[in-house]
Design a protein around this motif. Sequence first.
Motif, PDB file in Angstrom:
ATOM      1  N   LYS A  42      38.702 -21.312  33.458  1.00 14.79           N
ATOM      2  CA  LYS A  42      39.486 -21.373  34.689  1.00 14.79           C
ATOM      3  C   LYS A  42      40.474 -22.532  34.646  1.00 14.79           C
ATOM      4  O   LYS A  42      40.370 -23.426  33.798  1.00 14.79           O
ATOM      5  N   GLY A  43      41.397 -22.515  35.575  1.00 15.31           N
ATOM      6  CA  GLY A  43      42.343 -23.604  35.681  1.00 15.31           C
ATOM      7  C   GLY A  43      41.736 -24.783  36.420  1.00 15.31           C
ATOM      8  O   GLY A  43      40.736 -24.645  37.129  1.00 15.31           O
ATOM      9  N   PRO A  44      42.308 -25.981  36.274  1.00  9.60           N
ATOM     10  CA  PRO A  44      41.808 -27.155  36.994  1.00  9.60           C
ATOM     11  C   PRO A  44      41.926 -26.968  38.507  1.00  9.60           C
ATOM     12  O   PRO A  44      42.874 -26.359  38.989  1.00  9.60           O
ATOM     13  N   PHE A  89      38.953 -34.009  34.998  1.00 10.83           N
ATOM     14  CA  PHE A  89      40.171 -34.692  34.573  1.00 10.83           C
ATOM     15  C   PHE A  89      40.663 -35.619  35.670  1.00 10.83           C
ATOM     16  O   PHE A  89      40.687 -35.242  36.846  1.00 10.83           O
ATOM     17  N   PHE A 101      47.802 -36.905  32.725  1.00 13.84           N
ATOM     18  CA  PHE A 101      46.387 -36.567  32.779  1.00 13.84           C
ATOM     19  C   PHE A 101      45.567 -37.346  31.756  1.00 13.84           C
ATOM     20  O   PHE A 101      46.052 -37.660  30.650  1.00 13.84           O
ATOM     21  N   GLY A 102      44.315 -37.609  32.108  1.00  8.65           N
ATOM     22  CA  GLY A 102      43.352 -38.136  31.146  1.00  8.65           C
ATOM     23  C   GLY A 102      42.904 -37.018  30.221  1.00  8.65           C
ATOM     24  O   GLY A 102      43.264 -35.853  30.405  1.00  8.65           O
ATOM     25  N   THR A 103      42.092 -37.361  29.228  1.00  5.81           N
ATOM     26  CA  THR A 103      41.685 -36.393  28.211  1.00  5.81           C
ATOM     27  C   THR A 103      40.445 -35.598  28.601  1.00  5.81           C
ATOM     28  O   THR A 103      40.017 -34.730  27.857  1.00  5.81           O
TER      29      THR A 103
ATOM     30  N   TYR B  35      52.117 -26.390  31.887  1.00  4.42           N
ATOM     31  CA  TYR B  35      51.406 -27.373  31.079  1.00  4.42           C
ATOM     32  C   TYR B  35      50.803 -26.675  29.864  1.00  4.42           C
ATOM     33  O   TYR B  35      50.510 -25.486  29.899  1.00  4.42           O
ATOM     34  N   GLN B  37      47.417 -27.332  27.221  1.00  3.42           N
ATOM     35  CA  GLN B  37      46.190 -28.104  27.083  1.00  3.42           C
ATOM     36  C   GLN B  37      45.626 -27.857  25.695  1.00  3.42           C
ATOM     37  O   GLN B  37      45.156 -26.765  25.384  1.00  3.42           O
ATOM     38  N   GLY B  40      40.348 -31.059  23.609  1.00  2.00           N
ATOM     39  CA  GLY B  40      40.004 -32.471  23.732  1.00  2.00           C
ATOM     40  C   GLY B  40      41.102 -33.343  24.303  1.00  2.00           C
ATOM     41  O   GLY B  40      40.996 -34.562  24.281  1.00  2.00           O
ATOM     42  N   MET B  41      42.148 -32.705  24.794  1.00  5.19           N
ATOM     43  CA  MET B  41      43.276 -33.482  25.325  1.00  5.19           C
ATOM     44  C   MET B  41      43.512 -33.132  26.788  1.00  5.19           C
ATOM     45  O   MET B  41      43.072 -32.099  27.278  1.00  5.19           O
ATOM     46  N   GLY B  42      44.250 -34.011  27.441  1.00  9.76           N
ATOM     47  CA  GLY B  42      44.654 -33.717  28.813  1.00  9.76           C
ATOM     48  C   GLY B  42      45.824 -32.756  28.835  1.00  9.76           C
ATOM     49  O   GLY B  42      46.318 -32.320  27.799  1.00  9.76           O
ATOM     50  N   LEU B  43      46.269 -32.428  30.009  1.00 11.13           N
ATOM     51  CA  LEU B  43      47.393 -31.510  30.159  1.00 11.13           C
ATOM     52  C   LEU B  43      48.708 -32.248  29.912  1.00 11.13           C
ATOM     53  O   LEU B  43      48.907 -33.367  30.383  1.00 11.13           O
ATOM     54  N   LEU B  45      52.888 -31.829  30.309  1.00 11.87           N
ATOM     55  CA  LEU B  45      53.896 -31.078  31.036  1.00 11.87           C
ATOM     56  C   LEU B  45      54.980 -30.591  30.090  1.00 11.87           C
ATOM     57  O   LEU B  45      55.578 -31.376  29.351  1.00 11.87           O
ATOM     58  N   GLY B  58      59.839 -31.450  30.743  1.00 12.39           N
ATOM     59  CA  GLY B  58      58.734 -32.366  30.910  1.00 12.39           C
ATOM     60  C   GLY B  58      58.545 -33.202  29.665  1.00 12.39           C
ATOM     61  O   GLY B  58      59.504 -33.534  28.968  1.00 12.39           O
ATOM     62  N   GLU B  59      57.293 -33.457  29.336  1.00 13.29           N
ATOM     63  CA  GLU B  59      56.961 -34.352  28.230  1.00 13.29           C
ATOM     64  C   GLU B  59      57.092 -33.675  26.867  1.00 13.29           C
ATOM     65  O   GLU B  59      57.460 -34.312  25.874  1.00 13.29           O
ATOM     66  N   PHE B  90      48.822 -23.519  31.136  1.00 14.62           N
ATOM     67  CA  PHE B  90      48.554 -23.419  32.559  1.00 14.62           C
ATOM     68  C   PHE B  90      49.851 -23.521  33.347  1.00 14.62           C
ATOM     69  O   PHE B  90      50.685 -24.392  33.091  1.00 14.62           O
ATOM     70  N   GLN B 104      48.131 -29.666  43.606  1.00 14.07           N
ATOM     71  CA  GLN B 104      48.621 -28.743  42.592  1.00 14.07           C
ATOM     72  C   GLN B 104      47.630 -27.600  42.471  1.00 14.07           C
ATOM     73  O   GLN B 104      46.445 -27.819  42.254  1.00 14.07           O
ATOM     74  N   PHE B 106      46.501 -24.471  40.294  1.00 15.27           N
ATOM     75  CA  PHE B 106      46.642 -24.015  38.915  1.00 15.27           C
ATOM     76  C   PHE B 106      46.290 -22.542  38.782  1.00 15.27           C
ATOM     77  O   PHE B 106      45.423 -22.021  39.495  1.00 15.27           O
ATOM     78  N   GLY B 107      46.964 -21.881  37.846  1.00  9.00           N
ATOM     79  CA  GLY B 107      46.582 -20.537  37.454  1.00  9.00           C
ATOM     80  C   GLY B 107      45.391 -20.583  36.509  1.00  9.00           C
ATOM     81  O   GLY B 107      44.946 -21.660  36.108  1.00  9.00           O
ATOM     82  N   PRO B 108      44.876 -19.418  36.104  1.00 10.28           N
ATOM     83  CA  PRO B 108      43.673 -19.365  35.257  1.00 10.28           C
ATOM     84  C   PRO B 108      43.945 -19.664  33.791  1.00 10.28           C
ATOM     85  O   PRO B 108      43.006 -19.850  33.017  1.00 10.28           O
TER      86      PRO B 108
END
Lengths: 111, 115
Positions: A42-44, A89, A101-103, B35, B37, B40-43, B45, B58-59, B90, B104, B106-108
């Motif tokens: 699922k999404g966050p 997160f 975002f954090g990891t 985004y 993902q 093991g990492m964050g999102l 952009l 974005g980034e 995402f 925010q 988020f979609g699935p």
Amino acid sequence: GENVEQHPSTLSVQEGDSAVIKCTYSDSASNYFPWYKQELGKGPQLIIDIRSNVGEKKDQRIAVTLNKTAKHFSLHITETQPEDSAVYFCAAYITGNQFYFGTGTSLTVIP
Amino acid sequence: NAGVTQTPKFRILKIGQSMTLQCTQDMNHNYMYWYRQDPGMGLKLIYYSVGAGITDKGEVPNGYNVSRSTTEDFPLRLELAAPSQTSVYFCASTVSAFPSTDTQYFGPGTRLTVL
């Protein structure tokens, strides 16, 4: 840009115990700090957030604390339940910028 | 309200192929985001849009393109897919513009593998 570090990467707790996840950020201009819960596939989903003019916020079993001087914020989950198992997160946001975002922390609550 | 929907859920591409990831929201939100993902990492952009006809990088925008012809839709285009684009994508939206931060949604997600 902003750099957000999150610890620990994995966390296992017994049901009923508390869980604490910590994040640090680098840019003192960050002014909004949300926490997201992501279940498998699922999404966050936002679970709690805090703004820079507040030191602590609580919503039932979940609380977030912010220390602007030390540039860190923490998520506290009390009386954990198996359904709390997920990836969490943190994020930091700078006005007019973007979310960083954090990891992630994989939390497992053992029944 | 369905919220934020994404299609497809899964896709496997060959190197060099192209595809479009679809994102639709029915909440009349102004801001939409893409985004990626990685494990093991964050999102991170990729692109965002503040309204129909307006998009910005974005980034990590390289290798992607977006368009925003309507408030509801924000497709992400991958041209010449590369293995480095293997990730979960995402889409998200918010109702308020910066600096008024808002939740925010988020979609699935779309799980993309490039082989």
